[in-house]
Design a protein around this motif. Structure first.
Motif, PDB file in Angstrom:
ATOM      1  N   ASN A  85       7.026   9.877 -10.606  1.00 50.74           N
ATOM      2  CA  ASN A  85       7.361   9.790  -9.171  1.00 50.74           C
ATOM      3  C   ASN A  85       6.798   8.551  -8.472  1.00 50.74           C
ATOM      4  OD1 ASN A  85       4.675  10.371  -8.685  1.00 50.74           O
ATOM      5  ND2 ASN A  85       5.045  12.259  -7.532  1.00 50.74           N
ATOM      6  N   GLY A  86       6.332   7.567  -9.239  1.00 51.43           N
ATOM      7  CA  GLY A  86       5.935   6.312  -8.599  1.00 51.43           C
ATOM      8  C   GLY A  86       4.455   6.198  -8.321  1.00 51.43           C
ATOM      9  N   ALA A  87       3.629   6.894  -9.115  1.00 53.80           N
ATOM     10  CA  ALA A  87       2.177   6.745  -8.959  1.00 53.80           C
ATOM     11  C   ALA A  87       1.799   5.273  -9.134  1.00 53.80           C
ATOM     12  CB  ALA A  87       1.458   7.589 -10.009  1.00 53.80           C
ATOM     13  N   THR A  88       0.737   4.877  -8.467  1.00 55.31           N
ATOM     14  CA  THR A  88       0.278   3.486  -8.513  1.00 55.31           C
ATOM     15  C   THR A  88      -0.109   3.084  -9.941  1.00 55.31           C
ATOM     16  OG1 THR A  88      -0.734   4.077  -6.402  1.00 55.31           O
ATOM     17  CG2 THR A  88      -1.271   1.892  -7.291  1.00 55.31           C
ATOM     18  N   GLY A  89       0.297   1.895 -10.348  1.00 62.92           N
ATOM     19  CA  GLY A  89      -0.133   1.348 -11.647  1.00 62.92           C
ATOM     20  C   GLY A  89      -1.222   0.306 -11.411  1.00 62.92           C
ATOM     21  N   VAL A  90      -2.176   0.224 -12.332  1.00 61.96           N
ATOM     22  CA  VAL A  90      -3.248  -0.776 -12.204  1.00 61.96           C
ATOM     23  C   VAL A  90      -3.481  -1.457 -13.555  1.00 61.96           C
ATOM     24  CG1 VAL A  90      -4.418   0.558 -10.389  1.00 61.96           C
ATOM     25  CG2 VAL A  90      -5.182   0.790 -12.755  1.00 61.96           C
ATOM     26  N   VAL A  91      -4.031  -2.663 -13.510  1.00 60.22           N
ATOM     27  CA  VAL A  91      -4.449  -3.351 -14.735  1.00 60.22           C
ATOM     28  C   VAL A  91      -5.984  -3.320 -14.770  1.00 60.22           C
ATOM     29  CG1 VAL A  91      -4.382  -5.471 -16.084  1.00 60.22           C
ATOM     30  CG2 VAL A  91      -2.439  -4.871 -14.609  1.00 60.22           C
TER      31      VAL A  91
ATOM     32  N   HIS B 218      -2.417  -4.364  -8.986  1.00 65.45           N
ATOM     33  CA  HIS B 218      -1.825  -3.018  -8.946  1.00 65.45           C
ATOM     34  C   HIS B 218      -0.393  -3.111  -8.443  1.00 65.45           C
ATOM     35  CE1 HIS B 218      -3.434  -3.687  -4.918  1.00 65.45           C
ATOM     36  NE2 HIS B 218      -2.579  -2.780  -4.486  1.00 65.45           N
ATOM     37  N   THR B 219       0.339  -2.021  -8.593  1.00 62.91           N
ATOM     38  CA  THR B 219       1.741  -2.007  -8.192  1.00 62.91           C
ATOM     39  C   THR B 219       2.182  -0.586  -7.876  1.00 62.91           C
ATOM     40  OG1 THR B 219       4.001  -2.562  -8.885  1.00 62.91           O
ATOM     41  CG2 THR B 219       2.534  -1.779 -10.611  1.00 62.91           C
ATOM     42  N   GLY B 220       3.171  -0.455  -7.011  1.00 59.59           N
ATOM     43  CA  GLY B 220       3.834   0.838  -6.823  1.00 59.59           C
ATOM     44  C   GLY B 220       4.902   0.959  -7.896  1.00 59.59           C
ATOM     45  N   ARG B 221       4.993   2.106  -8.531  1.00 55.69           N
ATOM     46  CA  ARG B 221       5.907   2.290  -9.670  1.00 55.69           C
ATOM     47  C   ARG B 221       7.230   2.914  -9.198  1.00 55.69           C
ATOM     48  NH1 ARG B 221       6.288   0.488 -13.849  1.00 55.69           N
ATOM     49  NH2 ARG B 221       6.536   2.345 -15.121  1.00 55.69           N
ATOM     50  N   PRO B 222       8.289   2.813 -10.027  1.00 54.50           N
ATOM     51  CA  PRO B 222       9.567   3.430  -9.643  1.00 54.50           C
ATOM     52  C   PRO B 222       9.446   4.953  -9.509  1.00 54.50           C
ATOM     53  CG  PRO B 222       9.842   1.927 -11.513  1.00 54.50           C
ATOM     54  CD  PRO B 222       8.367   2.081 -11.303  1.00 54.50           C
ATOM     55  N   ASN B 223      10.140   5.488  -8.502  1.00 60.50           N
ATOM     56  CA  ASN B 223      10.196   6.946  -8.339  1.00 60.50           C
ATOM     57  C   ASN B 223      11.521   7.433  -8.937  1.00 60.50           C
ATOM     58  OD1 ASN B 223      10.320   9.588  -7.575  1.00 60.50           O
ATOM     59  ND2 ASN B 223       9.863   9.238  -5.410  1.00 60.50           N
ATOM     60  N   THR B 224      11.441   8.044 -10.114  1.00 63.51           N
ATOM     61  CA  THR B 224      12.669   8.473 -10.816  1.00 63.51           C
ATOM     62  C   THR B 224      12.931   9.968 -10.608  1.00 63.51           C
ATOM     63  OG1 THR B 224      11.407   8.889 -12.852  1.00 63.51           O
ATOM     64  CG2 THR B 224      12.391   6.700 -12.605  1.00 63.51           C
ATOM     65  N   THR B 225      12.178  10.611  -9.708  1.00 63.73           N
ATOM     66  CA  THR B 225      12.378  12.044  -9.440  1.00 63.73           C
ATOM     67  C   THR B 225      13.312  12.210  -8.237  1.00 63.73           C
ATOM     68  OG1 THR B 225      10.563  12.294  -7.860  1.00 63.73           O
ATOM     69  CG2 THR B 225       9.997  12.429 -10.213  1.00 63.73           C
ATOM     70  N   ASP B 226      13.566  13.469  -7.876  1.00 63.07           N
ATOM     71  CA  ASP B 226      14.395  13.716  -6.689  1.00 63.07           C
ATOM     72  C   ASP B 226      13.542  14.112  -5.473  1.00 63.07           C
ATOM     73  OD1 ASP B 226      13.594  16.201  -7.450  1.00 63.07           O
ATOM     74  OD2 ASP B 226      15.598  17.032  -7.770  1.00 63.07           O
ATOM     75  N   GLN B 227      12.224  13.859  -5.567  1.00 65.54           N
ATOM     76  CA  GLN B 227      11.309  14.166  -4.454  1.00 65.54           C
ATOM     77  C   GLN B 227      10.596  12.883  -4.026  1.00 65.54           C
ATOM     78  OE1 GLN B 227      10.797  17.425  -3.266  1.00 65.54           O
ATOM     79  NE2 GLN B 227      12.494  17.926  -4.642  1.00 65.54           N
ATOM     80  N   SER B 228      10.251  12.803  -2.722  1.00 68.04           N
ATOM     81  CA  SER B 228       9.492  11.628  -2.290  1.00 68.04           C
ATOM     82  C   SER B 228       8.023  11.761  -2.693  1.00 68.04           C
ATOM     83  CB  SER B 228       9.624  11.428  -0.780  1.00 68.04           C
ATOM     84  OG  SER B 228       9.137  12.563  -0.126  1.00 68.04           O
ATOM     85  N   ARG B 229       7.347  10.631  -2.707  1.00 72.43           N
ATOM     86  CA  ARG B 229       5.924  10.572  -3.077  1.00 72.43           C
ATOM     87  C   ARG B 229       5.188   9.843  -1.967  1.00 72.43           C
ATOM     88  NH1 ARG B 229       2.914   5.576  -4.956  1.00 72.43           N
ATOM     89  NH2 ARG B 229       3.019   5.642  -2.698  1.00 72.43           N
ATOM     90  N   SER B 230       4.184  10.498  -1.379  1.00 75.56           N
ATOM     91  CA  SER B 230       3.470   9.880  -0.256  1.00 75.56           C
ATOM     92  C   SER B 230       1.980   9.777  -0.519  1.00 75.56           C
ATOM     93  CB  SER B 230       3.668  10.697   1.027  1.00 75.56           C
ATOM     94  OG  SER B 230       4.987  10.591   1.484  1.00 75.56           O
TER      95      SER B 230
END
Ligand SMILES: O=C(O)CCC(=O)C(=O)O
Length: 251
Positions: A147-153, A192-204
Motif C-alpha cells: 500500500n505504499g509504505a515508505t522505502g529507505v536506503v 527515502h521514497t513513497g512507494r506505489p500503492n497497489t491496493t484498493d485502499q488509501s494509505r495515510s
C-alpha cells in the motif's frame, strides 16, 4: 484528545538514537492504540474530503498542511512525549518543528522517487555532517509493501549527498512496514521514497520534521502558533515561538 501517559510505552531512547545514527532510522511499534489511531484517521479523512482538489485526484496523492491549527489532536501528537523525547535527545532541547502535515497515497499512486529531506535538498554540496533535522512518520494505516509504505536506503545518510538514479528501486533498500499507530524516526539525510500503492485502499500518515533552531522551518509555524489559544510552554517552543528572529543588532 491528548496523548495519555499509558500511550507511552517504555522505550530506550539511547537505542533509538543509535539506530538513527547507525542505520538512519528506527521504528517504534504501536505507540498509540488502534482506537486512538482510528479517531485521528477519521479527523484526517474529514480534512481530505474538505480540501480535495482535481490535482489531488489526478496525482492520487494528497497532503494536508497547517494541521496544527486544524484540530487539537495534532498539537497533542506534535508534542507527544515519545517524539519530543527522541528529538530532544538527538537534536537538543531547543529543537523546533519544521513541518507538520498529513500525507495520503490513494490507490494507484506511483513512487515519488528517492530524496533526502529539507533542508538538505536546499543546500549545495558538501552537506554538513551532524544532527540537525529528523523526520517522524506516524502510521495512520498499517504500512505494507503493497500500500505504499515508505522505502529507505539504510546507511545512506552517511553519504551526505543526494541520491543517484532517484527513480530506480534499489536492492539495498528496505520498506518500513508496521501496524497503524507505529512511529518511524528518520535521519533527515536518509534517502527515502513513497512507494506505489497497489491496493484498493488509501494509505495515510502524519509527517513531522523537527530541526535545530538555527535552521529556517519549512512551514510557517510561528504564524500557526499565533492563532492558537493558550499554547503550553512546550508547544510554544516546538512551534518556534522562542526561535531567534532577525532584528536590528545595533538597537
Ligand atoms: O509518505 C511517505 O511515505 C513519505 C513522504 C515523503 O518522503 C515526502 O513527502 O517527502
Amino acid at each position: 484528545m491528548s496523548a495519555s501517559p499509558e500511550d507511552v510505552k517504555p522505550v530506550d531512547l539511547e537505542d533509538i538514537q543509535s539506530r538513527i545514527n547507525d542505520q538512519g532510522y528506527a521504528i517504534v511499534p504501536s505507540v498509540i492504540s488502534p482506537e486512538k489511531v482510528d479517531q485521528i484517521r477519521a479527523i484526517v479523512e474529514d480534512l481530505l474530503v474538505a480540501e480535495k482538489t482535481d490535482q489531488h485526484v489526478e496525482s492520487k496523492a494528497q497532503r494536508v498542511g497547517q494541521i496544527a491549527i486544524k484540530h487539537p489532536v495534532f498539537t497533542d501528537l506534535m508534542c507527544h512525549e515519545l517524539v519530543v523525547g527522541v528529538w530532544h535527545n538527538w537534536l537538543g532541547r531547543d529543537m523546533i518543528c519544521s513541518t507538520w502535515t498529513s500525507n495520503t497515497y490513494y490507490p494507484g499512486h506511483d513512487t515519488i522517487g528517492w530524496h533526502a529531506d529539507y533542508p538538505y535538498w536546499a543546500l549545495e554540496q558538501p552537506w554538513p555532517s551532524g544532527n540537525f533535522t529528523g523526520q517522524t512518520i506516524w502510521m495512520l494505516d498499517d504500512f505494507s509493501r503493497e500500500n505504499g509504505a515508505t522505502g529507505v536506503v539504510p546507511g545512506s545518510h552517511h553519504l551526505l549527498s543526494p541520491p543517484v538514479e532517484a527513480d530506480k528501486w534499489r536492492d539495498d533498500a528496505v520498506i518500513l512496514e508496521g501496524v497503524r499507530g507505529s512511529v518511524a524516526f528518520l535521519h533527515g539525510a536518509l534517502w527515502h521514497t513513497g512507494r506505489p500503492n497497489t491496493t484498493d485502499q488509501s494509505r495515510s500518515c502524519l509527517l513531522g520534521m523537527y530541526i535545530r533552531p538555527h535552521c529556517l522551518p519549512m512551514e510557517d509555524m510561528r504564524g500557526q502558533l499565533n492563532v492558537l489559544e493558550n499554547p503550553s510552554e512546550l508547544l510554544t517552543q516546538v512551534m518556534g515561538g522562542n526561535q531567534r528572529q532577525p532584528q536590528d543588532v545595533t538597537g
